[in-house]
Design an enzyme around this catalytic site. Structure first.
Site, PDB file in Angstrom:
ATOM      1  N   HIS A 196       0.829  -1.207   0.000  1.00  8.94           N
ATOM      2  CA  HIS A 196       0.000   0.000   0.000  1.00  8.94           C
ATOM      3  C   HIS A 196       0.869   1.264   0.000  1.00  8.94           C
ATOM      4  CE1 HIS A 196      -2.974   2.983   0.320  1.00  8.94           C
ATOM      5  NE2 HIS A 196      -2.308   3.467   1.337  1.00  8.94           N
ATOM      6  N   TYR A 231       2.026   5.496  -2.468  1.00  2.81           N
ATOM      7  CA  TYR A 231       2.379   6.881  -2.108  1.00  2.81           C
ATOM      8  C   TYR A 231       3.825   7.190  -2.455  1.00  2.81           C
ATOM      9  CZ  TYR A 231      -2.228   6.618  -0.357  1.00  2.81           C
ATOM     10  OH  TYR A 231      -3.574   6.421  -0.329  1.00  2.81           O
ATOM     11  N   HIS A 275      -8.747   1.520 -11.611  1.00  2.00           N
ATOM     12  CA  HIS A 275      -8.383   2.520 -10.588  1.00  2.00           C
ATOM     13  C   HIS A 275      -6.896   2.871 -10.663  1.00  2.00           C
ATOM     14  CE1 HIS A 275      -7.375   4.062  -6.575  1.00  2.00           C
ATOM     15  NE2 HIS A 275      -6.673   2.974  -6.338  1.00  2.00           N
ATOM     16  N   PHE A 276      -6.046   1.867 -10.766  1.00  2.00           N
ATOM     17  CA  PHE A 276      -4.630   2.263 -10.630  1.00  2.00           C
ATOM     18  C   PHE A 276      -4.020   2.780 -11.930  1.00  2.00           C
ATOM     19  CE2 PHE A 276      -3.739  -2.523 -10.549  1.00  2.00           C
ATOM     20  CZ  PHE A 276      -2.980  -2.602 -11.700  1.00  2.00           C
ATOM     21  N   HIS A 277      -4.759   2.656 -13.033  1.00  2.00           N
ATOM     22  CA  HIS A 277      -4.232   3.324 -14.230  1.00  2.00           C
ATOM     23  C   HIS A 277      -4.594   4.809 -14.257  1.00  2.00           C
ATOM     24  CE1 HIS A 277      -3.190  -0.721 -15.528  1.00  2.00           C
ATOM     25  NE2 HIS A 277      -2.355  -0.127 -16.356  1.00  2.00           N
ATOM     26  N   ARG A 300      -9.875  -9.494 -13.164  1.00  2.00           N
ATOM     27  CA  ARG A 300      -8.565  -8.941 -13.485  1.00  2.00           C
ATOM     28  C   ARG A 300      -7.586 -10.101 -13.623  1.00  2.00           C
ATOM     29  NH1 ARG A 300      -5.696  -6.365  -8.065  1.00  2.00           N
ATOM     30  NH2 ARG A 300      -4.011  -6.129  -9.565  1.00  2.00           N
ATOM     31  N   ARG A 301      -6.423  -9.836 -14.224  1.00  2.00           N
ATOM     32  CA  ARG A 301      -5.356 -10.824 -14.341  1.00  2.00           C
ATOM     33  C   ARG A 301      -5.854 -12.142 -14.913  1.00  2.00           C
ATOM     34  NH1 ARG A 301      -2.290 -10.148  -8.519  1.00  2.00           N
ATOM     35  NH2 ARG A 301      -0.960  -8.480  -9.248  1.00  2.00           N
TER      36      ARG A 301
END
Ligand code: HAS
Ligand code: CU
Length: 581
Positions: A237, A241, A388-390, A451-452
């Site tokens: 996680h 950041y 989300h993470f793209h 996903r994946r």
């Protein structure tokens, strides 16, 4: 609208007059090139995964390079997520503070950082391309890769914390010369980022050194997947950041100056970083909402903590928004949206960063969905999560680093960008492609598209029976992926074209921003900043106690992780390794 004309064109940066930084510039360039070479390979593979979701299986045609979709996905995640980001960040977080403080960094340590990361990255590349380690970026056991993978990951991670001692040394020397002064802003933000990362690294490093390295070398026979997953997310996680904070350093420390204005608040920038340090570490297990074995109470506490970690980003949205509004109005923009149009959009560095920030509105909103336990139960393990993470790491981080490259390459090499138009084209196509791709992924995730998953390898009828219902979003995914191919290659045309063929020109100076409110920041465009203890805000002075923040973070992390790890440590499972590819 007042009808007043906008100031046209990009903001002109001051010219670099200090020619004494040659070794540092060369080292920074090395970090930048290494990082972007990783992105070139990693990003080239991305669209194959996008096509996969639309039922197009390109992998059989690529058998001489990739045996499976999972091998391609591992290379994509590892090179983009670890190698690209670590190299750019570890260069930047030494170079910018050195220039801000006017202090020479320890070239031996900084060079060791590069050397370790290069060895680690090469080892990872070897392990991934020889098809021994298709364990994806999370390398969850009991999937078992080769020792080259885990040792490479260990060395890369150890290398990535080396900027911390370099920063501490430079800051101490600066403080001795400026008694009673608060640390200049860019250095402060860089230091807090590295402190956060050094603490966070404890999770993955203990997983690697105590478990995965000896296991892959055959020194221990079995492994506990749950303990390892938990240790992974203790780092996994906060790593998000470690991707975000360098982008924030650019937004707070440089962007308002590049946009023609000033930073709205220096103490708010410091506060953001302090909160990101404290809140990032304890919340890692929000990636494990669907895992068995820890209490409901802890899951509920994690939801609250996850909402807290969004606060510093909400502060950033307002502080950055205000800084950009100030810049736009200084340039003659007026009215509700006029200031936004008046930003220097013809500067590809500014365009990249502002467009990256815009996509983060969607990335942040979907993060809050993920962080809500009940909603996460719907989207977990679907394409919603990569969606989300793209629009976080794939846009905010990647686009901000692209934006940094656009002023940094001329600054480091004394060569002008070969084409501002192609640079602008690349950031706009990246923005459009990534947005379409991410919307498609999130939408398809709501239909349960996993996903994946190598869905394109399913028989045609089965694929359509299962996922035909998501035809519109999967088409968006593929279209977004193809646009991203165009964006990637036009960006690298400018990147390598400038390095090799750019015309000689004056070097632009580092565009350090100045805060609106007085002396607590560094002086515009000048390498040596002005920061005073007397003029500094009470908040800035309080936040100067970084070791107290570190102590608080360590206590909060132990308090969060003991109750989660305790049941696992008392019910150890012994799993053999699996090789499924
Ligand atoms: Fe996340 C999964 C929760 C932020 C990356 N995240 C992931 C994964 C990755 C990732 C890689 O709670 C997948 C890992 C895997 O492979 O399994 N994430 C959050 C939350 C936030 C968040 C609450 N994530 C990020 C960032 C990332 C990142 C940043 C990379 C850089 N995420 C989760 C959760 C999961 C998760 C769960 C697990 C899901 C599951 O089921 O597996 C927050 O930090 C977000 C706060 C952000 C905001 C947005 C602020 C907006 C700003 C822009 C303003 C724009 C301006 C421009 C000013 C509140 C700062 C001008 C604007 C005008 C309008 C004029
Ligand atoms: Cu997270």
């Amino acid at each position: 609208m007042s009808g007043r004309a906008f100031t046209p064109g990009p903001v002109v940066y001051p010219v670099e007059t200090d020619e004494g930084w040659r070794p540092e510039r060369r080292m920074m360039l090395l970090f930048l090139i290494a990082g972007f070479c990783a992105l070139l390979i990693g990003a080239s593979i991305g669209p194959l995964q996008a096509l996969n979701y639309d039922g197009v299986n390109a992998y059989p045609a690529l058998r001489s390079i990739f045996h499976t979709y999972y091998q391609g996905l591992t290379v994509h995640g590892v090179l983009n997520g670890y190698v690209f980001t670590f190299f750019v960040t570890c260069g930047l977080l030494v170079y910018l503070p050195a220039r801000e403080l006017g202090q020479r960094p320890s070239m031996a340590l900084w060079g060791a950082c590069f050397g370790l990361m290069a060895v680690g990255a090469l080892s990872l590349i070897y392990a991934m391309f020889d098809n021994s380690s298709s364990v994806l970026w999370t390398f969850y056991p009991p999937l078992k890769g080769s020792p080259f993978f885990y040792l490479g990951m260990t060395i890369l991670t150890l290398g990535s914390v080396q900027p911390l001692p370099v920063l501490l040394k430079m800051r101490a020397a600066w403080k001795r010369a400026h008694p009673g002064c608060v640390t200049p802003l860019v250095t402060y933000m860089s230091l807090v980022t590295m402190l956060m990362w050094a603490l966070a690294g404890v999770g993955a490093l203990s997983e690697l050194i105590l478990q995965l390295d000896p296991w892959s070398l055959g020194l221990i026979g079995t492994i506990d997947p749950m303990i390892n997953r938990t240790l992974f997310w203790l780092t996994g996680h906060p790593i998000v950041y470690f991707w975000l904070m360098p982008a924030y350093i650019s937004w707070y420390g440089l962007l308002s100056r590049q946009a023609g204005g000033k930073l709205a608040s220096d103490p708010m920038a410091r506060m953001t970083f302090a909160l990101l340090l404290i809140f990032s570490l304890p919340v890692g297990s929000h990636h494990q909402f669907s895992d068995p074995g820890f209490s409901q109470i802890w899951r509920a506490i994690l939801v609250v903590l996850t909402m807290s970690v969004a606060i510093p980003s909400i502060i950033t949205a307002f502080t950055l928004g205000l800084s950009l509004e100030y810049a736009g109005r200084m340039r003659g923009g007026s009215g509700l949206v006029g200031w936004f149009r008046a930003l220097p959009w013809s500067d590809p560095s500014v365009a990249a960063q502002v467009l990256g920030a815009l996509t983060f509105i969607l990335g942040g909103a979907t993060g809050i969905v993920n962080g809500s336990w009940e909603l996460d139960a719907i989207v977990h393990n679907t394409t919603f999560v990569p969606g989300h993470f793209h629009v976080t790491v794939g846009s905010v981080t990647a686009m901000t680093f692209m934006g940094l490259a656009f002023w940094m390459i001329p600054h480091l090499t004394g060569r002008k960008l070969i084409s501002r138009r192609i640079a602008l084209f690349s950031v706009w196509t990246w923005f459009v492609g990534m947005s379409i791709f991410a919307i498609g992924m999130q939408w398809a995730g709501l239909y349960g598209l996993p996903r994946r998953a190598w869905v394109s390898a399913l028989p045609h009828d089965t694929y359509h029976a299962l996922y035909g219902v998501a035809a519109t979003p999967t088409t968006l995914i593929a279209v977004g992926g193809v646009i991203l191919w165009v964006a990637t290659y036009s960006f690298f045309l400018v990147f390598f074209g400038t390095l090799l063929f750019g015309r000689r020109a004056d070097r632009p100076a580092v565009p350090f921003a100045q805060a609106l409110s007085g002396p607590v920041s560094h002086e515009t465009g000048v390498a040596i900043p002005v920061a005073t203890g007397h003029g500094a805000s009470v908040l800035a002075n309080r936040l100067e106690h970084v070791w107290a923040l570190v102590g608080l973070t360590a206590v909060a992390t132990v308090a969060a992780y003991v109750p989660i790890l305790w049941p696992f440590l008392h019910n150890v499972t012994h799993s053999p390794g699996w090789v499924l590819w």
